[in-house]
Design a protein around this motif. Structure first.
Motif, PDB file in Angstrom:
ATOM      1  N   GLY A  10      16.091  -7.149   0.351  1.00 19.14           N
ATOM      2  CA  GLY A  10      15.922  -8.063   2.053  1.00 19.14           C
ATOM      3  C   GLY A  10      14.816  -7.428   2.885  1.00 19.14           C
ATOM      4  N   LEU A  11      13.659  -8.334   2.742  1.00 18.31           N
ATOM      5  CA  LEU A  11      12.412  -7.213   3.076  1.00 18.31           C
ATOM      6  C   LEU A  11      12.425  -7.254   4.884  1.00 18.31           C
ATOM      7  CD1 LEU A  11       9.142  -6.942   3.235  1.00 18.31           C
ATOM      8  CD2 LEU A  11       9.191  -9.431   3.565  1.00 18.31           C
ATOM      9  N   THR A  12      12.693  -5.358   5.109  1.00 17.31           N
ATOM     10  CA  THR A  12      12.290  -5.430   7.202  1.00 17.31           C
ATOM     11  C   THR A  12      11.387  -5.280   7.660  1.00 17.31           C
ATOM     12  OG1 THR A  12      12.779  -3.510   6.576  1.00 17.31           O
ATOM     13  CG2 THR A  12      14.990  -5.706   6.584  1.00 17.31           C
ATOM     14  N   ASP A  13      10.369  -4.670   7.275  1.00 17.32           N
ATOM     15  CA  ASP A  13       9.342  -4.302   8.242  1.00 17.32           C
ATOM     16  C   ASP A  13       8.138  -4.394   6.768  1.00 17.32           C
ATOM     17  OD1 ASP A  13       7.405  -2.291   8.977  1.00 17.32           O
ATOM     18  OD2 ASP A  13       8.093  -0.964   8.740  1.00 17.32           O
ATOM     19  N   VAL A  14       6.747  -5.378   7.456  1.00 15.89           N
ATOM     20  CA  VAL A  14       6.024  -6.127   7.157  1.00 15.89           C
ATOM     21  C   VAL A  14       4.940  -5.156   6.594  1.00 15.89           C
ATOM     22  CG1 VAL A  14       4.225  -7.990   7.143  1.00 15.89           C
ATOM     23  CG2 VAL A  14       6.265  -8.929   7.025  1.00 15.89           C
ATOM     24  N   ARG A  15       4.935  -4.280   7.759  1.00 17.48           N
ATOM     25  CA  ARG A  15       3.742  -3.370   7.107  1.00 17.48           C
ATOM     26  C   ARG A  15       3.928  -2.912   6.526  1.00 17.48           C
ATOM     27  NH1 ARG A  15       2.327   0.646  11.781  1.00 17.48           N
ATOM     28  NH2 ARG A  15       0.251   1.763  11.066  1.00 17.48           N
ATOM     29  N   ARG A  16       4.704  -1.869   5.864  1.00 16.78           N
ATOM     30  CA  ARG A  16       5.521  -0.759   5.194  1.00 16.78           C
ATOM     31  C   ARG A  16       5.922  -1.147   4.290  1.00 16.78           C
ATOM     32  NH1 ARG A  16      10.900   1.278   3.788  1.00 16.78           N
ATOM     33  NH2 ARG A  16      11.109  -0.144   5.918  1.00 16.78           N
ATOM     34  N   GLU A  17       6.570  -2.348   3.845  1.00 23.46           N
ATOM     35  CA  GLU A  17       6.987  -3.030   2.787  1.00 23.46           C
ATOM     36  C   GLU A  17       6.062  -3.874   2.084  1.00 23.46           C
ATOM     37  OE1 GLU A  17      11.165  -3.757   2.556  1.00 23.46           O
ATOM     38  OE2 GLU A  17      11.328  -3.067   4.710  1.00 23.46           O
ATOM     39  N   LEU A  18       4.906  -4.044   2.975  1.00 21.60           N
ATOM     40  CA  LEU A  18       3.784  -4.939   1.825  1.00 21.60           C
ATOM     41  C   LEU A  18       2.120  -4.824   2.040  1.00 21.60           C
ATOM     42  CD1 LEU A  18       3.769  -7.322   0.214  1.00 21.60           C
ATOM     43  CD2 LEU A  18       3.568  -9.216   2.623  1.00 21.60           C
ATOM     44  N   LEU A  19       1.719  -4.228   3.402  1.00 22.27           N
ATOM     45  CA  LEU A  19       0.885  -4.848   3.484  1.00 22.27           C
ATOM     46  C   LEU A  19       0.578  -3.105   3.452  1.00 22.27           C
ATOM     47  CD1 LEU A  19       0.759  -5.861   7.209  1.00 22.27           C
ATOM     48  CD2 LEU A  19       0.297  -6.995   4.401  1.00 22.27           C
ATOM     49  N   GLU A  20       1.353  -2.172   3.631  1.00 18.76           N
ATOM     50  CA  GLU A  20       0.447  -1.210   2.900  1.00 18.76           C
ATOM     51  C   GLU A  20       0.460  -1.010   1.473  1.00 18.76           C
ATOM     52  OE1 GLU A  20       2.813   1.884   5.223  1.00 18.76           O
ATOM     53  OE2 GLU A  20       2.250   1.601   6.771  1.00 18.76           O
ATOM     54  N   PRO A  21       1.534  -1.660   1.388  1.00 23.43           N
ATOM     55  CA  PRO A  21       1.100  -1.366  -0.481  1.00 23.43           C
ATOM     56  C   PRO A  21      -0.391  -2.001  -1.329  1.00 23.43           C
ATOM     57  CG  PRO A  21       3.474  -1.247  -0.021  1.00 23.43           C
ATOM     58  CD  PRO A  21       2.487  -1.313   0.746  1.00 23.43           C
ATOM     59  N   LEU A  22      -0.098  -2.781  -0.655  1.00 23.58           N
ATOM     60  CA  LEU A  22      -1.224  -4.441  -0.706  1.00 23.58           C
ATOM     61  C   LEU A  22      -2.262  -3.556  -0.422  1.00 23.58           C
ATOM     62  CD1 LEU A  22      -0.340  -7.585  -0.081  1.00 23.58           C
ATOM     63  CD2 LEU A  22       0.099  -6.809  -2.135  1.00 23.58           C
ATOM     64  N   ARG A  23      -2.468  -2.101   0.226  1.00 16.03           N
ATOM     65  CA  ARG A  23      -4.115  -2.134   0.887  1.00 16.03           C
ATOM     66  C   ARG A  23      -5.073  -0.708  -0.841  1.00 16.03           C
ATOM     67  NH1 ARG A  23      -1.900  -0.884   6.548  1.00 16.03           N
ATOM     68  NH2 ARG A  23      -2.464  -2.652   7.157  1.00 16.03           N
ATOM     69  N   PRO A  24      -3.939  -0.619  -1.059  1.00 13.52           N
ATOM     70  CA  PRO A  24      -5.235  -0.155  -2.129  1.00 13.52           C
ATOM     71  C   PRO A  24      -6.489  -1.473  -3.574  1.00 13.52           C
ATOM     72  CG  PRO A  24      -3.132   1.354  -2.158  1.00 13.52           C
ATOM     73  CD  PRO A  24      -3.225   0.101  -1.713  1.00 13.52           C
ATOM     74  N   LEU A  25      -4.872  -1.918  -3.702  1.00 11.58           N
ATOM     75  CA  LEU A  25      -5.609  -2.830  -4.964  1.00 11.58           C
ATOM     76  C   LEU A  25      -6.559  -3.661  -3.423  1.00 11.58           C
ATOM     77  CD1 LEU A  25      -2.448  -4.076  -6.345  1.00 11.58           C
ATOM     78  CD2 LEU A  25      -3.919  -2.856  -6.825  1.00 11.58           C
ATOM     79  N   ARG A  26      -6.511  -4.131  -2.868  1.00 10.10           N
ATOM     80  CA  ARG A  26      -7.157  -4.555  -1.539  1.00 10.10           C
ATOM     81  C   ARG A  26      -8.535  -4.586  -1.682  1.00 10.10           C
ATOM     82  NH1 ARG A  26      -8.854  -6.173   3.077  1.00 10.10           N
ATOM     83  NH2 ARG A  26      -9.388  -8.118   3.510  1.00 10.10           N
ATOM     84  N   LYS A  27      -8.964  -2.788  -1.390  1.00 11.41           N
ATOM     85  CA  LYS A  27     -10.086  -2.133  -1.958  1.00 11.41           C
ATOM     86  C   LYS A  27     -10.772  -2.106  -2.786  1.00 11.41           C
ATOM     87  CE  LYS A  27      -9.102   0.633   2.009  1.00 11.41           C
ATOM     88  NZ  LYS A  27      -8.475   2.393   2.041  1.00 11.41           N
ATOM     89  N   ARG A  28      -9.866  -2.555  -4.153  1.00 11.02           N
ATOM     90  CA  ARG A  28     -10.281  -3.105  -5.344  1.00 11.02           C
ATOM     91  C   ARG A  28     -10.594  -4.377  -5.394  1.00 11.02           C
ATOM     92  NH1 ARG A  28      -6.377  -0.109  -9.095  1.00 11.02           N
ATOM     93  NH2 ARG A  28      -8.195  -0.781 -11.280  1.00 11.02           N
ATOM     94  N   GLY A  29     -10.578  -5.230  -4.535  1.00 11.07           N
ATOM     95  CA  GLY A  29     -10.696  -6.815  -4.565  1.00 11.07           C
ATOM     96  C   GLY A  29      -9.594  -7.825  -5.051  1.00 11.07           C
ATOM     97  N   LEU A  30      -8.063  -7.298  -4.426  1.00 11.72           N
ATOM     98  CA  LEU A  30      -7.463  -8.210  -4.886  1.00 11.72           C
ATOM     99  C   LEU A  30      -7.958  -9.554  -3.327  1.00 11.72           C
ATOM    100  CD1 LEU A  30      -4.058  -9.089  -5.590  1.00 11.72           C
ATOM    101  CD2 LEU A  30      -3.256  -7.553  -3.635  1.00 11.72           C
TER     102      LEU A  30
END
Length: 305
Positions: free
Chosen positions: A141-161
């Motif tokens: 049940g996703l309730t917070d895009v920033r905490r549950e989605l954007l923040e976990p993806l940022r390390p991968l995005r820095k690597r080229g995701l």
């Protein structure tokens, strides 16, 4: 329409928006029921922290009943009515109406590309939710895009995701004859297929991933073009996050929102899933108008033959 703190999430550095949603080119979305479907779709995503929507239609129906007015005034929505008429060939409608014309000739890929490029340097991620019957969610049940989605993806995005392959899962009315009683769309459908949508032979008889119907996330700066609205193509050297677990992210596709139909694929069975029911209390606190009656099934959910 009330404002929610989650709708004004502080995005990552250098981006005005964290997540923008792009629709496909919609049509026929007018009348009390469909206006309500659109409003609940927008309000749900504001609650979880989506920053912006870019909406397209073929016929101006999204703007007809005034449901978009408060969202346009607040800047939450950008709306492009009659997209094919001004963005594509003047003959597009006539050509596309020919019997047997392939679905890839629809203007959705062009609108998706337009939306993606409009967000370069503006949004950290773009999500392709193709219609108001698709909700970004997760098995928890996703309730917070920033905490549950954007923040976990940022390390991968820095690597080229560049692309996150978000599985789309059909929700239906399940083994019961009718819908769960609820004034809110996500509350009416609490059964889902236990597997993501995959249409055998739709895209390829050899490469199974091309038969998926994902609702992907794309980095506007790293995706160079789109094969379709379901398949962004990252620039050379970028990374794809494939087979994303539903507990992290998925698109709930309420496949009977606009008409009752078989949605379960052969061999897929339903499971009960109440992970999105938290939104019922949130909608009630906002004072949203209850959704009028829509299509009502008269028997158990059916499999596609």
């Amino acid at each position: 329409v009330g404002r929610h703190p989650a709708a004004f999430v502080t995005p990552g550095p250098a981006f005005a928006r964290g997540l923008t949603v792009c629709s496909e080119v919609l049509y026929g979305l007018s009348g009390p029921y469909r206006d309500g479907v659109v409003q609940q779709w927008l309000e749900y995503h504001r609650l979880i922290g989506v920053d912006h929507f870019v909406l397209y239609d073929t016929d101006g129906s999204l703007g007809r009943g005034g449901v978009l007015d408060p969202y346009l005034l607040s800047g939450f929505v950008t709306y492009f009515p009659h997209f094919p008429q001004w963005a594509l060939s003047e003959q597009h409608g006539a050509v596309h109406s020919e019997p047997g014309f392939p679905s890839h000739a629809a203007p959705d890929a062009q609108a998706a590309t337009h939306c993606l490029f409009s967000q370069r340097g503006l949004s950290e991620w773009v999500a392709f939710l193709h219609s108001p019957d698709e909700y970004l969610s997760s098995g928890r049940g996703l309730t917070d895009v920033r905490r549950e989605l954007l923040e976990p993806l940022r390390p991968l995005r820095k690597r080229g995701l560049a692309v996150v392959d978000v599985p789309a899962v059909y929700f239906t009315h399940g083994p019961e004859e009718g819908l769960r009683e609820s004034p809110w769309l996500p509350g009416r459908y609490v059964y889902r297929s236990y597997k993501p949508i995959e249409l055998q032979g739709w895209g390829s008889s050899a490469a199974g991933f091309l038969n998926r119907f994902p609702s992907p996330l794309a980095d506007p700066q790293r995706v160079s073009d789109l094969v379709s609205a379901h398949f962004p193509r990252g620039a050379a050297g970028t990374l794809y996050l494939d087979d994303v677990p539903q507990d992290f992210l998925r698109a709930n596709h309420y496949g009977e929102t606009f008409h009752v139909r078989p949605v379960l694929q052969p061999g897929h069975e339903w499971v009960r899933d109440e992970s999105t029911l938290w939104v019922e209390g949130a909608f009630q606190r906002l004072g949203l108008q209850p959704l009028p009656d829509g299509p009502r099934p008269t028997g158990p959910a059916l499999h596609v033959e």
